[in-house]
Enzyme design. Sequence first.
Site, PDB file in Angstrom:
ATOM      1  N   LYS A  11      33.496  31.215  52.847  1.00 28.03           N
ATOM      2  CA  LYS A  11      33.316  32.296  53.816  1.00 28.03           C
ATOM      3  C   LYS A  11      32.206  31.927  54.818  1.00 28.03           C
ATOM      4  CE  LYS A  11      34.673  35.902  50.480  1.00 28.03           C
ATOM      5  NZ  LYS A  11      34.433  37.296  50.061  1.00 28.03           N
ATOM      6  N   TYR A  51      42.843  40.693  54.323  1.00 27.44           N
ATOM      7  CA  TYR A  51      42.280  41.872  53.655  1.00 27.44           C
ATOM      8  C   TYR A  51      43.055  43.101  54.139  1.00 27.44           C
ATOM      9  CZ  TYR A  51      38.202  39.000  52.270  1.00 27.44           C
ATOM     10  OH  TYR A  51      37.370  38.048  51.719  1.00 27.44           O
ATOM     11  N   ASN A 150      29.489  36.781  49.580  1.00 25.32           N
ATOM     12  CA  ASN A 150      29.495  36.153  48.250  1.00 25.32           C
ATOM     13  C   ASN A 150      30.134  34.763  48.290  1.00 25.32           C
ATOM     14  OD1 ASN A 150      32.084  36.981  48.631  1.00 25.32           O
ATOM     15  ND2 ASN A 150      32.150  38.422  46.924  1.00 25.32           N
ATOM     16  N   HIS A 153      36.000  32.992  48.785  1.00 24.71           N
ATOM     17  CA  HIS A 153      37.167  33.775  48.387  1.00 24.71           C
ATOM     18  C   HIS A 153      38.006  32.882  47.495  1.00 24.71           C
ATOM     19  CE1 HIS A 153      40.817  36.115  48.293  1.00 24.71           C
ATOM     20  NE2 HIS A 153      41.443  34.969  48.477  1.00 24.71           N
ATOM     21  N   GLU A 164      48.781  34.263  49.434  1.00 23.21           N
ATOM     22  CA  GLU A 164      47.665  33.813  50.275  1.00 23.21           C
ATOM     23  C   GLU A 164      47.877  32.388  50.795  1.00 23.21           C
ATOM     24  OE1 GLU A 164      44.172  36.611  48.280  1.00 23.21           O
ATOM     25  OE2 GLU A 164      44.198  34.471  47.829  1.00 23.21           O
TER      26      GLU A 164
HETATM   27  N1  UDP Z   1      33.521  43.507  48.911  1.00 30.87           N
HETATM   28  C1  UDP Z   1      32.558  44.266  49.554  1.00 30.87           C
HETATM   29  N2  UDP Z   1      32.023  45.338  48.908  1.00 30.87           N
HETATM   30  C2  UDP Z   1      32.405  45.691  47.648  1.00 30.87           C
HETATM   31  C3  UDP Z   1      33.397  44.916  47.006  1.00 30.87           C
HETATM   32  C4  UDP Z   1      33.928  43.835  47.671  1.00 30.87           C
HETATM   33  O1  UDP Z   1      32.189  43.972  50.682  1.00 30.87           O
HETATM   34  O2  UDP Z   1      31.876  46.688  47.103  1.00 30.87           O
HETATM   35  C5  UDP Z   1      34.071  42.323  49.612  1.00 30.87           C
HETATM   36  C6  UDP Z   1      33.575  41.005  49.016  1.00 30.87           C
HETATM   37  O3  UDP Z   1      33.341  40.078  50.063  1.00 30.87           O
HETATM   38  C7  UDP Z   1      34.738  40.597  48.158  1.00 30.87           C
HETATM   39  C8  UDP Z   1      35.919  41.078  49.012  1.00 30.87           C
HETATM   40  O4  UDP Z   1      35.478  42.326  49.515  1.00 30.87           O
HETATM   41  O5  UDP Z   1      34.739  39.199  47.915  1.00 30.87           O
HETATM   42  C9  UDP Z   1      37.221  41.266  48.259  1.00 30.87           C
HETATM   43  O6  UDP Z   1      37.004  42.124  47.172  1.00 30.87           O
HETATM   44  P1  UDP Z   1      37.608  41.797  45.734  1.00 30.87           P
HETATM   45  O7  UDP Z   1      37.433  43.008  44.885  1.00 30.87           O
HETATM   46  O8  UDP Z   1      38.992  41.232  45.878  1.00 30.87           O
HETATM   47  O9  UDP Z   1      36.590  40.696  45.184  1.00 30.87           O
HETATM   48  P2  UDP Z   1      36.795  39.137  44.859  1.00 30.87           P
HETATM   49  O10 UDP Z   1      38.231  38.924  44.454  1.00 30.87           O
HETATM   50  O11 UDP Z   1      36.433  38.363  46.104  1.00 30.87           O
HETATM   51  O12 UDP Z   1      35.836  38.844  43.741  1.00 30.87           O
HETATM   52 MG    MG Z   2      40.038  39.552  45.306  1.00 27.24          MG
END
Ligand code: UDP
Ligand code: MG
Length: 188
Positions: A11, A51, A150, A153, A164
């Site tokens: 990212k 997203y 974080n 992805h 994806e």
């Molecule tokens: N995210 C966020 N706030 C939250 C949870 C998720 O901004 O409270 C963002 C974060 O960058 C995350 C992305 O949304 O990686 C997608 O969320 P997901 O639950 O799919 O998490 P991941 O699969 O990336 O662990």
């Molecule tokens: Mg996810």
Amino acid sequence: MTIERSLVVIKPDGVQRGIIGELISRFEKRGLKIVGMKMLWVSRDFAEKHYPANMIPILGGKSLDNFKEFGIETDKTREELGESAREDLLKFTTESPVVAMVFEGVHAVKAIRKMVGPTSPHVAPAGTIRGDYAHLSMGHCTIEGMGGRNLIHASGNKEEAEKEIALWFSVDELFNYKRADEKHVIKE
Ligand code: UDP
Ligand code: MG
């Protein structure tokens, strides 16, 4: 059947912090094979496909939990919170180039998720990418309106991985080749 492909995206925080090489090298060292790779600056339209709007209620629920955890009152609905969290995430995703890759390996989807760690870096175990290179929380990001930084992805499951990969890569951007160590890390 055991060999899978998974999408990994470094990212904008990983790109701007100059740790692209370090992050890629973790996957390479584990024997995961890069079968597609590119740097690209995604458009708003593309980010909305990655997203999609159906994540709004889930993201809104997470934002509500975050507010509750910090004892912050809000009169916003789950839908409103989800919309603004997605907006922050879309803004973050399009603020600089990203590096997208497809990795291939045995149970690659699960193996990669383990390496990346849980969504919120503050609880990600040491040894995971999110646990080694970041410490902030998704709650902090919600409150600051800054999009969940974080670093990586990674596809969440096989179905997500297929969708994806098809979104991010065309068939002629994906390659079949052998790595020299493949007989030890995958098969003869
Ligand atoms: N995210 C966020 N706030 C939250 C949870 C998720 O901004 O409270 C963002 C974060 O960058 C995350 C992305 O949304 O990686 C997608 O969320 P997901 O639950 O799919 O998490 P991941 O699969 O990336 O662990
Ligand atoms: Mg996810």
